[in-house]
Design a protein around this motif. Structure first.
Motif, PDB file in Angstrom:
ATOM      1  N   ALA A  25       0.811  -1.216   0.000  1.00  0.00           N
ATOM      2  CA  ALA A  25       0.000   0.000   0.000  1.00  0.00           C
ATOM      3  C   ALA A  25       0.844   1.267   0.000  1.00  0.00           C
ATOM      4  O   ALA A  25       0.487   2.260  -0.641  1.00  0.00           O
ATOM      5  N   ALA A  26       1.965   1.268   0.716  1.00  0.00           N
ATOM      6  CA  ALA A  26       2.717   2.504   0.928  1.00  0.00           C
ATOM      7  C   ALA A  26       3.733   2.804  -0.169  1.00  0.00           C
ATOM      8  O   ALA A  26       3.950   3.976  -0.496  1.00  0.00           O
ATOM      9  N   VAL A  27       4.368   1.794  -0.737  1.00  0.00           N
ATOM     10  CA  VAL A  27       5.438   2.049  -1.702  1.00  0.00           C
ATOM     11  C   VAL A  27       4.953   2.812  -2.936  1.00  0.00           C
ATOM     12  O   VAL A  27       5.616   3.767  -3.354  1.00  0.00           O
ATOM     13  N   PRO A  28       3.802   2.476  -3.537  1.00  0.00           N
ATOM     14  CA  PRO A  28       3.355   3.296  -4.678  1.00  0.00           C
ATOM     15  C   PRO A  28       3.118   4.759  -4.307  1.00  0.00           C
ATOM     16  O   PRO A  28       3.438   5.664  -5.081  1.00  0.00           O
ATOM     17  N   ARG A  29       2.615   5.000  -3.101  1.00  0.00           N
ATOM     18  CA  ARG A  29       2.380   6.378  -2.670  1.00  0.00           C
ATOM     19  C   ARG A  29       3.692   7.108  -2.418  1.00  0.00           C
ATOM     20  O   ARG A  29       3.820   8.294  -2.742  1.00  0.00           O
ATOM     21  N   LEU A  30       4.645   6.408  -1.836  1.00  0.00           N
ATOM     22  CA  LEU A  30       5.959   7.021  -1.620  1.00  0.00           C
ATOM     23  C   LEU A  30       6.645   7.314  -2.949  1.00  0.00           C
ATOM     24  O   LEU A  30       7.302   8.350  -3.098  1.00  0.00           O
TER      25      LEU A  30
END
Length: 178
Positions: A25-30
């Motif tokens: 969930a977090a890596v694409p947003r980062l």
């Protein structure tokens, strides 16, 4: 104070999300923040605290996403016990070393066969994919397999609380009138 808080979260048993779900969930947003030039160490620290991992781990996730294009955990392929492996294992009486020798011999004779796992990998797969009763049965026979099986046991309540039938036929006469 932030490093102490992150250490407390990790010591308390992890973060809010599981690492695999948090990474996905977090890596694409980062990466999106990084592409716009807005990524800060505070963002990485927040993700690390949420998933219960170190900041260095989150930076490694970002590096892997940039270089390899993957945002999730790398799935490793593992050796699985197939029906053919079970058949050969039964033929060799549950002996994993003999089974490994046979797999090596077959691989040497045929170029079509895939890579042969190491003996330790084979042992690990057998422990993972076969039950204790199956392994005992292959080594020592049906009696050993049955010794490891779990039988349907009733909880001890009181005498005559449960009656169990078996495959025996007993001539029992019951007086219904008296």
């Amino acid at each position: 104070m932030r490093d102490e808080e992150a250490a407390e979260v990790r010591e308390a048993g992890g973060g809010v999300f599981s690492p695999a779900l948090g990474q996905a969930a977090a890596v694409p947003r980062l990466l999106d923040l990084d592409g716009r030039g807005e990524l800060t160490p505070a963002h990485v620290r927040l993700v690390a605290m949420a998933v219960g991992r170190s900041e260095r781990t989150v930076w490694r996730w970002l590096a892997a996403a940039r270089s390899e294009g993957r945002t999730e955990r790398k799935v490793s392929k593992r050796f699985v016990v197939t029906a053919e492996i079970r058949r050969l294992l039964a033929f060799y009486g549950g002996n994993a070393s003999r089974l490994h020798e046979e797999l090596v011999r077959r691989a040497a004779e045929s170029q079509d066969s895939g890579p042969v796992p190491s003996l330790s990998t084979l042992h690990r797969a057998l422990r993972r994919d076969l039950t204790r009763s199956e392994r005992a049965g292959l080594r020592s026979g049906e009696a050993a397999r049955r010794a490891h099986d779990i039988f349907g046991k009733q909880p001890a309540l009181h005498r005559n609380a449960a009656w169990e039938g078996d495959h025996k036929h007993l001539p029992i006469e019951v007086d219904l009138e008296g």
